[in-house]
Scaffold this motif. Structure first.
Motif, PDB file in Angstrom:
ATOM      1  N   ARG A  28       0.844  -1.218   0.000  1.00 34.43           N
ATOM      2  CA  ARG A  28       0.000   0.000   0.000  1.00 34.43           C
ATOM      3  C   ARG A  28       0.862   1.243   0.000  1.00 34.43           C
ATOM      4  NH1 ARG A  28      -5.161  -1.619   2.100  1.00 34.43           N
ATOM      5  NH2 ARG A  28      -5.031  -3.781   2.813  1.00 34.43           N
ATOM      6  N   GLY A  29       0.605   2.116  -0.960  1.00 33.64           N
ATOM      7  CA  GLY A  29       1.377   3.349  -1.079  1.00 33.64           C
ATOM      8  C   GLY A  29       0.785   4.465  -0.254  1.00 33.64           C
ATOM      9  N   VAL A  30       1.384   5.636  -0.412  1.00 39.09           N
ATOM     10  CA  VAL A  30       0.939   6.857   0.266  1.00 39.09           C
ATOM     11  C   VAL A  30       0.258   7.728  -0.797  1.00 39.09           C
ATOM     12  CG1 VAL A  30       1.788   8.955   1.399  1.00 39.09           C
ATOM     13  CG2 VAL A  30       2.799   6.732   1.963  1.00 39.09           C
ATOM     14  N   PRO A  31      -0.855   8.388  -0.487  1.00 39.64           N
ATOM     15  CA  PRO A  31      -1.481   9.291  -1.470  1.00 39.64           C
ATOM     16  C   PRO A  31      -0.450  10.252  -2.050  1.00 39.64           C
ATOM     17  CG  PRO A  31      -2.898   9.053   0.442  1.00 39.64           C
ATOM     18  CD  PRO A  31      -1.610   8.337   0.776  1.00 39.64           C
ATOM     19  N   PRO A  32      -0.302  10.257  -3.392  1.00 37.54           N
ATOM     20  CA  PRO A  32       0.773  11.020  -4.043  1.00 37.54           C
ATOM     21  C   PRO A  32       0.804  12.495  -3.653  1.00 37.54           C
ATOM     22  CG  PRO A  32      -0.265   9.549  -5.617  1.00 37.54           C
ATOM     23  CD  PRO A  32      -1.071   9.450  -4.370  1.00 37.54           C
ATOM     24  N   VAL A  33      -0.332  13.098  -3.399  1.00 42.72           N
ATOM     25  CA  VAL A  33      -0.351  14.533  -3.058  1.00 42.72           C
ATOM     26  C   VAL A  33       0.531  14.811  -1.837  1.00 42.72           C
ATOM     27  CG1 VAL A  33      -2.456  14.356  -1.637  1.00 42.72           C
ATOM     28  CG2 VAL A  33      -1.831  16.563  -2.642  1.00 42.72           C
ATOM     29  N   LEU A  34       0.626  13.836  -0.917  1.00 43.06           N
ATOM     30  CA  LEU A  34       1.405  14.055   0.310  1.00 43.06           C
ATOM     31  C   LEU A  34       2.906  14.032   0.032  1.00 43.06           C
ATOM     32  CD1 LEU A  34      -0.651  11.883   2.844  1.00 43.06           C
ATOM     33  CD2 LEU A  34      -0.812  14.343   2.393  1.00 43.06           C
ATOM     34  N   LEU A  35       3.289  13.498  -1.157  1.00 39.80           N
ATOM     35  CA  LEU A  35       4.704  13.450  -1.537  1.00 39.80           C
ATOM     36  C   LEU A  35       5.039  14.583  -2.502  1.00 39.80           C
ATOM     37  CD1 LEU A  35       4.798   9.595  -2.262  1.00 39.80           C
ATOM     38  CD2 LEU A  35       5.285  10.760  -0.094  1.00 39.80           C
ATOM     39  N   SER A  36       4.051  15.398  -2.857  1.00 36.58           N
ATOM     40  CA  SER A  36       4.204  16.402  -3.918  1.00 36.58           C
ATOM     41  C   SER A  36       4.982  17.637  -3.474  1.00 36.58           C
ATOM     42  CB  SER A  36       2.827  16.846  -4.414  1.00 36.58           C
ATOM     43  OG  SER A  36       2.175  17.645  -3.413  1.00 36.58           O
ATOM     44  N   GLY A  37       4.975  17.899  -2.175  1.00 35.91           N
ATOM     45  CA  GLY A  37       5.623  19.123  -1.694  1.00 35.91           C
ATOM     46  C   GLY A  37       4.774  20.364  -1.904  1.00 35.91           C
ATOM     47  N   ASN A  38       3.584  20.218  -2.474  1.00 38.34           N
ATOM     48  CA  ASN A  38       2.688  21.372  -2.693  1.00 38.34           C
ATOM     49  C   ASN A  38       1.772  21.525  -1.479  1.00 38.34           C
ATOM     50  OD1 ASN A  38       0.557  23.078  -3.415  1.00 38.34           O
ATOM     51  ND2 ASN A  38       0.779  22.556  -5.599  1.00 38.34           N
ATOM     52  N   HIS A  39       2.152  22.485  -0.631  1.00 33.40           N
ATOM     53  CA  HIS A  39       1.475  22.539   0.674  1.00 33.40           C
ATOM     54  C   HIS A  39       0.048  23.050   0.597  1.00 33.40           C
ATOM     55  CE1 HIS A  39       4.900  21.001   2.726  1.00 33.40           C
ATOM     56  NE2 HIS A  39       5.675  21.829   2.017  1.00 33.40           N
ATOM     57  N   ALA A  40      -0.255  23.860  -0.405  1.00 31.84           N
ATOM     58  CA  ALA A  40      -1.649  24.302  -0.594  1.00 31.84           C
ATOM     59  C   ALA A  40      -2.514  23.117  -1.011  1.00 31.84           C
ATOM     60  CB  ALA A  40      -1.716  25.413  -1.629  1.00 31.84           C
ATOM     61  N   ASP A  41      -1.974  22.309  -1.947  1.00 28.05           N
ATOM     62  CA  ASP A  41      -2.702  21.096  -2.376  1.00 28.05           C
ATOM     63  C   ASP A  41      -2.910  20.141  -1.206  1.00 28.05           C
ATOM     64  OD1 ASP A  41      -2.944  21.951  -4.941  1.00 28.05           O
ATOM     65  OD2 ASP A  41      -1.512  20.500  -5.815  1.00 28.05           O
ATOM     66  N   ILE A  42      -1.855  19.987  -0.394  1.00 26.92           N
ATOM     67  CA  ILE A  42      -1.928  19.064   0.743  1.00 26.92           C
ATOM     68  C   ILE A  42      -3.004  19.509   1.729  1.00 26.92           C
ATOM     69  CG2 ILE A  42      -0.676  18.239   2.792  1.00 26.92           C
ATOM     70  CD1 ILE A  42       1.883  18.274   1.006  1.00 26.92           C
ATOM     71  N   ARG A  43      -3.004  20.801   1.997  1.00 30.81           N
ATOM     72  CA  ARG A  43      -4.002  21.354   2.918  1.00 30.81           C
ATOM     73  C   ARG A  43      -5.417  21.113   2.394  1.00 30.81           C
ATOM     74  NH1 ARG A  43      -4.339  25.357   7.018  1.00 30.81           N
ATOM     75  NH2 ARG A  43      -6.208  26.635   6.759  1.00 30.81           N
ATOM     76  N   ARG A  44      -5.634  21.379   1.114  1.00 26.94           N
ATOM     77  CA  ARG A  44      -6.966  21.167   0.521  1.00 26.94           C
ATOM     78  C   ARG A  44      -7.364  19.698   0.569  1.00 26.94           C
ATOM     79  NH1 ARG A  44      -5.687  25.504  -2.933  1.00 26.94           N
ATOM     80  NH2 ARG A  44      -4.462  24.147  -4.309  1.00 26.94           N
ATOM     81  N   TRP A  45      -6.410  18.811   0.266  1.00 32.07           N
ATOM     82  CA  TRP A  45      -6.704  17.374   0.280  1.00 32.07           C
ATOM     83  C   TRP A  45      -7.080  16.911   1.680  1.00 32.07           C
ATOM     84  CZ3 TRP A  45      -4.468  13.148   2.790  1.00 32.07           C
ATOM     85  CH2 TRP A  45      -4.853  11.878   2.335  1.00 32.07           C
ATOM     86  N   ARG A  46      -6.346  17.327   2.668  1.00 32.47           N
ATOM     87  CA  ARG A  46      -6.621  16.919   4.052  1.00 32.47           C
ATOM     88  C   ARG A  46      -8.000  17.396   4.490  1.00 32.47           C
ATOM     89  NH1 ARG A  46      -0.626  17.958   6.743  1.00 32.47           N
ATOM     90  NH2 ARG A  46       0.122  15.834   6.356  1.00 32.47           N
ATOM     91  N   LEU A  47      -8.314  18.629   4.162  1.00 39.46           N
ATOM     92  CA  LEU A  47      -9.611  19.183   4.532  1.00 39.46           C
ATOM     93  C   LEU A  47     -10.737  18.397   3.855  1.00 39.46           C
ATOM     94  CD1 LEU A  47     -11.157  21.280   6.060  1.00 39.46           C
ATOM     95  CD2 LEU A  47     -10.641  22.944   4.256  1.00 39.46           C
ATOM     96  N   ALA A  48     -10.553  18.104   2.557  1.00 38.28           N
ATOM     97  CA  ALA A  48     -11.578  17.330   1.829  1.00 38.28           C
ATOM     98  C   ALA A  48     -11.739  15.944   2.446  1.00 38.28           C
ATOM     99  CB  ALA A  48     -11.213  17.230   0.345  1.00 38.28           C
TER     100      ALA A  48
END
Ligand code: 9D3
Length: 259
Positions: free
Chosen positions: A190-210
């Motif tokens: 099982r991998g890790v959701p790619p957004v968390l490895l992206s380094g894009n902190h705005a994207d990460i924040r939005r993903w976590r909230l969603a």
């Protein structure tokens, strides 16, 4: 903050306080906890703290004499006006909002019952409020009292090593948590959701909230409805909630089902 616990099992309460954040708060002097055992106030050779219920029926009831004596002794060690709270399944729900109120107090007395409960006259004469920790049955008030102590301790200034942790709580206040991942990057296939490895902190924040909103919708729809009706919710949280389908409209039990 100073807390006193009236309990037949002081070692159970003291033992649980030796761990983690509560232990550190005690060591830092942010919190102090004392206990008082009603058995100390018995006068018979057996140290009797319980008796049979008037009217009959199973189980035993805590006798009022020793219990009220212990409550008064513990209360005398607290600041004037400290509320006396009895932990009971008949109490009002203990919530995070109630935790925030209680954490502001300089002193708090917690009374843990055993057996079927305490003589009602104790509640009438020596208790200010009754709190329940949830709609299930436990064997006494000690674990509920420890739950209250733990929840309050986290809200004392300086109790959390990383002060961000309680601010983060307010970011998603009223929502369940998002999923967390740490190394290794692949675990048992099982991998890790790619957004968390992206380094894009705005994207990460939005993903976590969603993710937090979706989980809340699926597991605790009532919590999400309560949030929808609130005026002072952070703008990004409000938007994420709006973008999520209203509870019951389609999802979960239907998802992936062939009609
Ligand atoms: C006749 C039914 N009794 C037992 C099945 C009622 C009962 C007596 C004593 C139920 C629980 C208890 C002891 N519980 C607590 O002291 C308690 C408690 C709880 O059981 N649930 C949720 N919050 C709390 S706070 C204290």
């Amino acid at each position: 903050m100073r807390i006193e616990v009236v309990t037949l099992f002081p070692a159970m309460v003291e033992g649980a306080l030796r761990y983690g954040i509560v232990s550190r708060a005690l060591a830092r002097g942010l919190l102090s906890v004392g206990t008082e055992d009603p058995r100390t106030y018995t006068t018979d050779v057996h140290g009797t703290v319980d008796d049979r219920p008037y009217g009959g029926g199973p189980g035993m009831v805590m006798k009022p004499g020793p219990l009220v004596a212990a409550i008064r002794a513990a209360h005398a060690r607290l600041p004037q006006g400290s509320p006396r709270v009895y932990l009971s399944a008949q109490g009002e729900p203990f919530t995070q909002a109630r935790a925030r109120e209680l954490a502001q107090l300089p002193g708090l007395l917690l009374v843990a019952g055993r057996y079927e409960g305490v003589d009602e006259r104790v509640i009438e004469s020596a208790i200010d409020a009754e709190l329940s920790v949830g709609d299930y049955v436990v064997s006494g008030g000690e674990l509920p009292a420890l739950t209250v102590i733990d929840a309050l301790t986290r809200l004392l200034p300086g109790a959390l090593g990383d002060e961000r942790s309680s601010e983060e709580d307010s970011f998603t206040q009223g929502l369940l948590d998002w999923p967390h991942y740490t190394r290794p990057e692949v675990f048992e296939g099982r991998g890790v959701p790619p957004v968390l490895l992206s380094g894009n902190h705005a994207d990460i924040r939005r993903w976590r909230l969603a993710q937090a909103v979706e989980r809340t919708a699926a597991r605790r729809p009532g919590m999400l409805e309560a949030l929808r009706g609130q005026p002072d919710v952070a703008r990004d949280v409000a938007r994420a909630v709006d973008e999520c389908r209203p509870a019951g409209a389609g999802a979960d039990e239907d998802r992936g089902r062939k009609t």
